[in-house]
Design an enzyme around this catalytic site. Structure first.
Site, PDB file in Angstrom:
ATOM      1  N   ARG A 213       0.827  -1.204   0.000  1.00 33.02           N
ATOM      2  CA  ARG A 213       0.000   0.000   0.000  1.00 33.02           C
ATOM      3  C   ARG A 213       0.865   1.259   0.000  1.00 33.02           C
ATOM      4  O   ARG A 213       0.478   2.301  -0.535  1.00 33.02           O
ATOM      5  CB  ARG A 213      -0.947   0.016   1.215  1.00 33.02           C
ATOM      6  CG  ARG A 213      -1.777   1.307   1.318  1.00 33.02           C
ATOM      7  CD  ARG A 213      -2.889   1.184   2.351  1.00 33.02           C
ATOM      8  NE  ARG A 213      -2.419   0.804   3.652  1.00 33.02           N
ATOM      9  CZ  ARG A 213      -1.901   1.651   4.558  1.00 33.02           C
ATOM     10  NH1 ARG A 213      -1.754   2.931   4.269  1.00 33.02           N
ATOM     11  NH2 ARG A 213      -1.520   1.206   5.731  1.00 33.02           N
TER      12      ARG A 213
ATOM     13  N   TYR B  97     -14.929  15.250 -16.814  1.00 34.40           N
ATOM     14  CA  TYR B  97     -15.419  13.888 -16.604  1.00 34.40           C
ATOM     15  C   TYR B  97     -16.467  13.890 -15.495  1.00 34.40           C
ATOM     16  O   TYR B  97     -16.237  14.420 -14.406  1.00 34.40           O
ATOM     17  CB  TYR B  97     -14.238  12.978 -16.248  1.00 34.40           C
ATOM     18  CG  TYR B  97     -14.599  11.566 -15.902  1.00 34.40           C
ATOM     19  CD1 TYR B  97     -15.328  10.766 -16.781  1.00 34.40           C
ATOM     20  CD2 TYR B  97     -14.202  11.010 -14.685  1.00 34.40           C
ATOM     21  CE1 TYR B  97     -15.657   9.462 -16.466  1.00 34.40           C
ATOM     22  CE2 TYR B  97     -14.520   9.704 -14.363  1.00 34.40           C
ATOM     23  CZ  TYR B  97     -15.251   8.936 -15.253  1.00 34.40           C
ATOM     24  OH  TYR B  97     -15.574   7.642 -14.922  1.00 34.40           O
TER      25      TYR B  97
ATOM     26  N   ASP C  51      -5.926  17.306 -16.293  1.00 35.31           N
ATOM     27  CA  ASP C  51      -6.240  15.926 -16.663  1.00 35.31           C
ATOM     28  C   ASP C  51      -5.800  15.763 -18.116  1.00 35.31           C
ATOM     29  O   ASP C  51      -6.382  16.342 -19.028  1.00 35.31           O
ATOM     30  CB  ASP C  51      -7.743  15.674 -16.518  1.00 35.31           C
ATOM     31  CG  ASP C  51      -8.115  14.210 -16.770  1.00 35.31           C
ATOM     32  OD1 ASP C  51      -7.391  13.534 -17.534  1.00 35.31           O
ATOM     33  OD2 ASP C  51      -9.143  13.752 -16.235  1.00 35.31           O
TER      34      ASP C  51
ATOM     35  N   LYS D  62      -7.314   4.220 -19.819  1.00 31.85           N
ATOM     36  CA  LYS D  62      -7.548   4.637 -21.199  1.00 31.85           C
ATOM     37  C   LYS D  62      -6.302   4.404 -22.061  1.00 31.85           C
ATOM     38  O   LYS D  62      -5.835   3.291 -22.201  1.00 31.85           O
ATOM     39  CB  LYS D  62      -8.001   6.095 -21.209  1.00 31.85           C
ATOM     40  CG  LYS D  62      -9.059   6.460 -20.168  1.00 31.85           C
ATOM     41  CD  LYS D  62     -10.316   5.608 -20.228  1.00 31.85           C
ATOM     42  CE  LYS D  62     -11.479   6.181 -19.434  1.00 31.85           C
ATOM     43  NZ  LYS D  62     -11.326   6.180 -17.979  1.00 31.85           N
TER      44      LYS D  62
END
Length: 393
Positions: A58, A111, A183, A208
């Site tokens: 983590r 988005y 972004d 993507k």
């Protein structure tokens, strides 16, 4: 190998690599939750930050670190932070850099979930947000308040394909002591480098184009400077939205062909856009590679290519668009984008359905808007598919 001076395509292949004990030709998958210390002092030094040893996945993992360093090299940034999803990246940025009474200015056609979490969730903790057409610099300037902390832009915007001038936004941000976040999912670092244009933070949904094969979900953040990196990484670790080692391996593998995939897809997209704009049943087309695009010149200035995302509307409106989407045979009716396959979807009722109708209209997300992510198939096959579907409209 030091890769800083290598060309972009060479960085895709060799960036982020490290020598493992067996001389693996590819980055190994360290599929482990925890790491063994050499001794008690080594463990204490790792937790104190005076040793670079690994502790717990983590917090950090060699496979994930290889991806983080690779994307940071591609974006010319300080370092990277990989997350379990694109929204994990966005939320890590919001949570680490905004606080009670902080105000953010964002691209209106951003988005959908990146907007909704601000409006419906973080607003409960006092975070304020204004959504404007960031392609209009005066709209940005007018929205700035005394408590504005961040300017968050998406360019090209999802799904309207509007472009925002990153360099001009960087000047506005610097003058007003704002953090500029970009972004860069639609463009990728192959076509656009926001940090070079003055941005402070850049992010991607690696689901993507960076991964490019529609088989994993993930996100990544790259900062220009160390202090922002430390703040965001701290938040990501404690929220627990780290990427999984196998995810990281898949993205590293996908990245090796990024330039090839993007080149082919945008060549296809240019031809598809030209086909659509000439079709009698098509009302309008938004693609940065068309001279009719309102920010065509800006695209030529801040991007090295026009990408493979297209939005368009049919003269028959929403019902015509639905008929088109129900009639395609090669293209997949699915959300997401940036894979090797061509995808088609209806943002107003799908990816941006949670945004109010009034706000969708303000952002230019009309009911007739169809979004097309052009893949790397034979371009004549893509066009023929659209042609036969349009004949049924």
């Amino acid at each position: 190998m030091k890769t800083e001076k290598l060309g972009f395509e060479s960085k895709l292949i060799h960036g982020g690599e490290f020598e493992d004990q067996f001389g693996s030709a590819t980055v190994p998958i360290y599929q482990t939750s925890t790491f063994k210390f050499k001794n008690a002092q080594h463990g204490a030094d790792c937790f104190a930050g005076v040793s670079e040893g690994y502790i717990y996945t983590r917090i950090a993992n060699p496979t994930i670190r290889a991806l983080e360093k690779l994307v940071a090299e591609l974006e010319n940034g300080y370092d990277g932070i990989a997350t379990s999803s694109g929204m994990g990246a966005i939320t890590s940025i919001y949570m680490s850099l905004l606080s009670n009474e902080s105000h953010l200015i964002s691209t209106a056609a951003v988005y959908g979930p990146a907007r909704v979490i601000l409006e419906k969730d973080l607003s409960r903790f006092g975070v304020q947000a204004s959504f404007v057409n960031t392609s209009d610099l005066n709209a940005i300037k007018s929205a700035i308040r005394e408590n504005t902390k961040m300017l968050y832009i998406e360019t090209p915007a999802n799904p309207t394909m509007e472009l925002t001038d990153i360099r001009a936004c960087a000047e506005i941000a610097k003058k007003n002591n704002l953090i500029l976040v970009v972004d860069n999912t639609f463009a990728t670092p192959y076509l656009q480098k926001p940090l070079d244009l003055g941005a402070d933070v850049v992010l991607h949904s690696v689901t993507k184009f960076l991964n490019g094969h529609a088989d994993i979900v993930g996100g990544v953040i790259v900062t220009r400077e160390k202090e922002l990196y430390k703040k965001i990484r701290h938040m990501m670790v404690y929220m627990g939205c780290n990427m999984d080692p196998h995810q990281a391996y898949m993205v590293i593998r996908g990245l090796k062909t990024l330039s090839l995939r993007v080149e082919r897809a945008q060549l296809n997209a240019q031809k598809v856009a030209e086909f659509l704009i000439a079709h009698p049943k098509v009302a309008w087309v938004k693609y940065p590679g068309l001279t009719s695009h309102p920010q065509y010149q800006l695209a030529k200035q801040q991007m090295s290519g026009f990408g493979s995302m297209i939005s368009f509307g049919l003269k028959g409106g929403l019902e015509a668009g639905r008929k088109l989407m129900d009639s395609v045979q090669l293209a997949l009716l699915a959300v997401s984008l940036g894979g090797v396959e061509t995808l088609i979807q209806h943002p107003a009722s799908m990816t941006h359905a949670s945004v109010s109708n009034e706000e969708k209209l303000k952002a230019g997300i009309t009911d007739d808007l169809v979004r097309l992510s052009v893949g790397i198939e034979n371009v004549e096959d893509i066009i023929n598919d659209l042609k036969q579907a349009l004949e049924k409209v």
